[in-house]
Write an enzyme that holds these catalytic residues in place. Structure first.
Site, PDB file in Angstrom:
ATOM      1  N   LYS A  21       0.852  -1.182   0.000  1.00 49.50           N
ATOM      2  CA  LYS A  21       0.000   0.000   0.000  1.00 49.50           C
ATOM      3  C   LYS A  21       0.896   1.243   0.000  1.00 49.50           C
ATOM      4  O   LYS A  21       2.066   1.139   0.355  1.00 49.50           O
ATOM      5  CB  LYS A  21      -0.944  -0.019   1.210  1.00 49.50           C
ATOM      6  CG  LYS A  21      -0.319   0.491   2.517  1.00 49.50           C
ATOM      7  CD  LYS A  21      -1.387   0.724   3.559  1.00 49.50           C
ATOM      8  CE  LYS A  21      -0.838   1.456   4.753  1.00 49.50           C
ATOM      9  NZ  LYS A  21      -0.588   2.883   4.567  1.00 49.50           N
ATOM     10  N   LYS A  58      -2.126  -9.146  11.576  1.00 49.94           N
ATOM     11  CA  LYS A  58      -2.038  -9.123  13.038  1.00 49.94           C
ATOM     12  C   LYS A  58      -2.941 -10.202  13.627  1.00 49.94           C
ATOM     13  O   LYS A  58      -4.077 -10.411  13.191  1.00 49.94           O
ATOM     14  CB  LYS A  58      -2.442  -7.749  13.576  1.00 49.94           C
ATOM     15  CG  LYS A  58      -1.474  -6.632  13.201  1.00 49.94           C
ATOM     16  CD  LYS A  58      -1.955  -5.293  13.739  1.00 49.94           C
ATOM     17  CE  LYS A  58      -1.010  -4.167  13.333  1.00 49.94           C
ATOM     18  NZ  LYS A  58       0.298  -4.281  13.996  1.00 49.94           N
ATOM     19  N   GLU A 109      -2.227   7.480  17.496  1.00 52.94           N
ATOM     20  CA  GLU A 109      -0.768   7.446  17.479  1.00 52.94           C
ATOM     21  C   GLU A 109      -0.210   8.600  18.301  1.00 52.94           C
ATOM     22  O   GLU A 109      -0.699   9.729  18.218  1.00 52.94           O
ATOM     23  CB  GLU A 109      -0.245   7.549  16.051  1.00 52.94           C
ATOM     24  CG  GLU A 109      -0.618   6.386  15.156  1.00 52.94           C
ATOM     25  CD  GLU A 109       0.038   6.498  13.796  1.00 52.94           C
ATOM     26  OE1 GLU A 109       1.252   6.238  13.694  1.00 52.94           O
ATOM     27  OE2 GLU A 109      -0.664   6.867  12.840  1.00 52.94           O
ATOM     28  N   ASP A 169      -3.778   7.541   4.382  1.00 47.92           N
ATOM     29  CA  ASP A 169      -2.770   6.727   5.061  1.00 47.92           C
ATOM     30  C   ASP A 169      -3.378   5.691   5.995  1.00 47.92           C
ATOM     31  O   ASP A 169      -2.849   4.588   6.131  1.00 47.92           O
ATOM     32  CB  ASP A 169      -1.827   7.641   5.843  1.00 47.92           C
ATOM     33  CG  ASP A 169      -0.615   6.896   6.395  1.00 47.92           C
ATOM     34  OD1 ASP A 169       0.002   6.138   5.632  1.00 47.92           O
ATOM     35  OD2 ASP A 169      -0.292   7.075   7.584  1.00 47.92           O
ATOM     36  N   HIS A 215      -6.540   0.630   6.542  1.00 51.28           N
ATOM     37  CA  HIS A 215      -6.521  -0.083   7.815  1.00 51.28           C
ATOM     38  C   HIS A 215      -7.881  -0.089   8.514  1.00 51.28           C
ATOM     39  O   HIS A 215      -8.409  -1.138   8.894  1.00 51.28           O
ATOM     40  CB  HIS A 215      -5.493   0.540   8.756  1.00 51.28           C
ATOM     41  CG  HIS A 215      -4.088   0.473   8.256  1.00 51.28           C
ATOM     42  ND1 HIS A 215      -3.634  -0.537   7.437  1.00 51.28           N
ATOM     43  CD2 HIS A 215      -3.020   1.280   8.463  1.00 51.28           C
ATOM     44  CE1 HIS A 215      -2.351  -0.339   7.163  1.00 51.28           C
ATOM     45  NE2 HIS A 215      -1.965   0.755   7.769  1.00 51.28           N
ATOM     46  N   LYS A 220      -2.726  11.631  14.702  1.00 43.79           N
ATOM     47  CA  LYS A 220      -1.347  11.684  15.178  1.00 43.79           C
ATOM     48  C   LYS A 220      -1.240  12.681  16.317  1.00 43.79           C
ATOM     49  O   LYS A 220      -2.056  13.587  16.465  1.00 43.79           O
ATOM     50  CB  LYS A 220      -0.414  12.064  14.035  1.00 43.79           C
ATOM     51  CG  LYS A 220      -0.280  10.959  12.992  1.00 43.79           C
ATOM     52  CD  LYS A 220       0.795  11.262  11.981  1.00 43.79           C
ATOM     53  CE  LYS A 220       1.051  10.044  11.098  1.00 43.79           C
ATOM     54  NZ  LYS A 220       1.597   8.895  11.842  1.00 43.79           N
TER      55      LYS A 220
END
Length: 517
Positions: free
Chosen positions: A176, A210, A244, A263, A268, A368
């Site tokens: 990706k 995961k 994050e 992103d 995700h 973030k």
């Protein structure tokens, strides 16, 4: 409180039947961009761990290809250094020597068609020396802009197809981001499909490798206490969070092109939504699972550019204090415009308009420079229809919440009400907690270990199909268009906070609040 006994699970032979077991045939993994950090820090450590567990086939080989001038010994030393970074002491001499015999390097430019005759010759030599019989996996550890040229060169060199009669096969792994919008994703799909069949293409999203992400379907579909209540009758809402602590670090130039929506949300978090909302597949195989994920994306309620503000908000971090130190604003990060309109936070509200989930909101948020590093899915259940413990307690009761922690502290927790000891009817929420580390040990396989081995086995269950990619970008299209044409006063949240005020307003309009993590 530990919910499960790991020794019982390990002894259960049915557990092995959850994934299709296929033989791992000897092959060569060709990594384009082999001098980069992804190869050194992620791919080679994952392969070495698989080798230590005797999961790689005899003769398995790696051919690193990059423009960097380097001989074979230098490449092996560099890869050994990368493996050392992932452990306390690095690989021991004996196991490393055995593994390194299968590492090769070729200095070549993957954009130059003329260099592919040398790549083909190197692969034929590896086939002869290591017995890989023409079976190849090409890994594009390169910037996405390089993909069409490399794929075309592979086709022109005759490296994209195998001879089925001799057991030869060819696969390609694509990192990706797969496109930057709907049109670019379609163009990239067309470019790759001109050379490779869809069954050869493995679009990788490391989140799907995961352990806790894979456990979502097991929790839902292997437990009779959860499967019947996984629907609109019992579920009030779902929150999916990926927070994050870090800022953009040295990725300012990339972020100025991408932004957080591209992103994190488009790939995700939408993957987590699909696994949470999808219907049980008819079988646990690649096409059946991916069919159901695509159905979820197609049933998400569409909205127009003009309606975006009701479904999506964004933010950008300013200066603030985090972990006891002052951190700069996004606009002060290296390679970032001082007037940037790129988002570092996004929150979305989706509705899955089908029989199971009608009118149940799915809230997605990621950002973030938030106070905590955490990724989780929280399923909030509805309150009981009638409370026996006095009207005054109704407003005080916390809803039952099932939280699936993806990272860190992988596990599952269930919050429910209990009576406090003593006189009177006083209630308090308690949490039942399962942690992977305490039940199974902390040595979980990395996502890349799982995904690389699956590709060698030809199992595409945890990889993304072309129609899924395009559906996901289709959902993002009106948001990207609206944000491109709409100026926002940035920064609008302080580093170290939980995001902008507009994100709280988005969920509070529905009478709900973000979870305190």
């Amino acid at each position: 409180m530990t919910m499960v006994d790991a020794t019982v699970l390990k002894a259960n032979p049915l557990r092995e039947g959850l994934r299709i077991e296929r033989p791992v045939e000897s092959c060569t993994l060709v990594i384009f961009g082999a001098s980069g950090d992804l190869t050194r820090r992620k791919l080679l450590p994952a392969l070495f761990n698989l080798a230590q567990q005797n999961l790689l086939p005899h003769g398995f080989s790696v051919l690193g290809v990059a423009r960097t001038s380097m001989d074979q010994d230098q490449f092996r030393d560099r890869m050994r250094e990368g493996i050392g970074l992932s452990g306390a002491n690095g690989p021991a001499e004996g196991p490393w020597a055995s593994f390194a015999q299968g590492l090769y390097y070729l200095s070549a430019d993957p954009h130059q068609a003329g260099d592919f005759s040398r790549i083909k010759t190197a692969l034929e030599q590896i086939d002869h020396e290591r017995g890989t019989r023409g079976r190849k996996i090409f890994y594009l550890a390169l910037p996405p802009s390089s993909y069409p040229a490399v794929v075309e060169n592979l086709g022109q060199a005759g490296l994209s197809r195998g001879d089925d009669s001799s057991g030869e096969w060819v696969r390609i792994i694509v990192e990706k981001p797969f496109g930057r919008d709907l049109e670019s994703a379609r163009q990239l799909n067309r470019a790759i499909h001109r050379v490779f069949g869809e069954n050869q293409i493995y679009r990788i999203d490391h989140y799907l490798g995961k352990e806790t992400v894979q456990n979502i379907l097991v929790l839902r579909l292997a437990n009779g206490i959860f499967e019947p209540i996984w629907n609109r009758r019992y579920v009030d809402s779902v929150q999916i969070t990926a927070a994050e602590i870090l800022g953009v670090e040295n990725r300012g130039a990339y972020y100025e092109e991408a932004g957080l929506l591209r992103d994190m949300l488009q790939n995700h978090l939408l993957q987590l939504l699909c696994l949470t909302a999808m219907e049980p597949p008819v079988a646990f195989d690649a096409e059946s699972v991916r069919d159901e994920k695509v159905k979820v994306l197609r049933t998400i309620r569409p909205f127009t550019v003009g309606e975006v503000r009701h479904f999506a908000v964004r933010g950008q971090y300013g200066t603030g204090s985090l972990l006891g130190r002052q951190v700069p604003a996004y606009r002060a990060e290296p390679n970032v415009s001082p007037h940037s309109q790129i988002e570092t936070y996004a929150a979305l509200r989706f509705f899955v308009d089908n029989w199971r989930w009608a009118d149940v909101p799915f809230y997605l948020r990621s950002g973030k420079r938030l106070p905590k590093q955490v990724t989780e899915i929280a399923v909030r259940f509805k309150q009981p229809p009638h409370l026996l413990f006095g009207r005054s307690t109704a407003s005080l009761l916390d809803p039952n919440v099932l939280a699936l922690r993806i990272q860190p502290d992988e596990g599952i927790s269930l919050k429910f009400e209990a009576k406090l000891p003593g006189q009177g009817m006083l209630l308090r929420p308690v949490i039942m907690d399962f942690r992977y580390g305490s039940s199974f040990g902390d040595d979980l396989p990395s996502a890349y270990e799982t995904l690389l081995l699956d590709c060698m086995q030809g199992d595409a269950t945890l990889f993304t199909r072309s129609d899924e990619v395009e559906c996901a970008w289709g959902l993002m299209a009106p948001i990207l268009e609206a944000w491109q044409n709409e100026g926002t006063e940035f920064p609008n949240y302080e580093a170290g906070s939980w995001g902008p005020l507009v994100a709280d307003e988005l969920i509070e309009r529905d009478g709900r609040q973000w979870r305190r993590l």
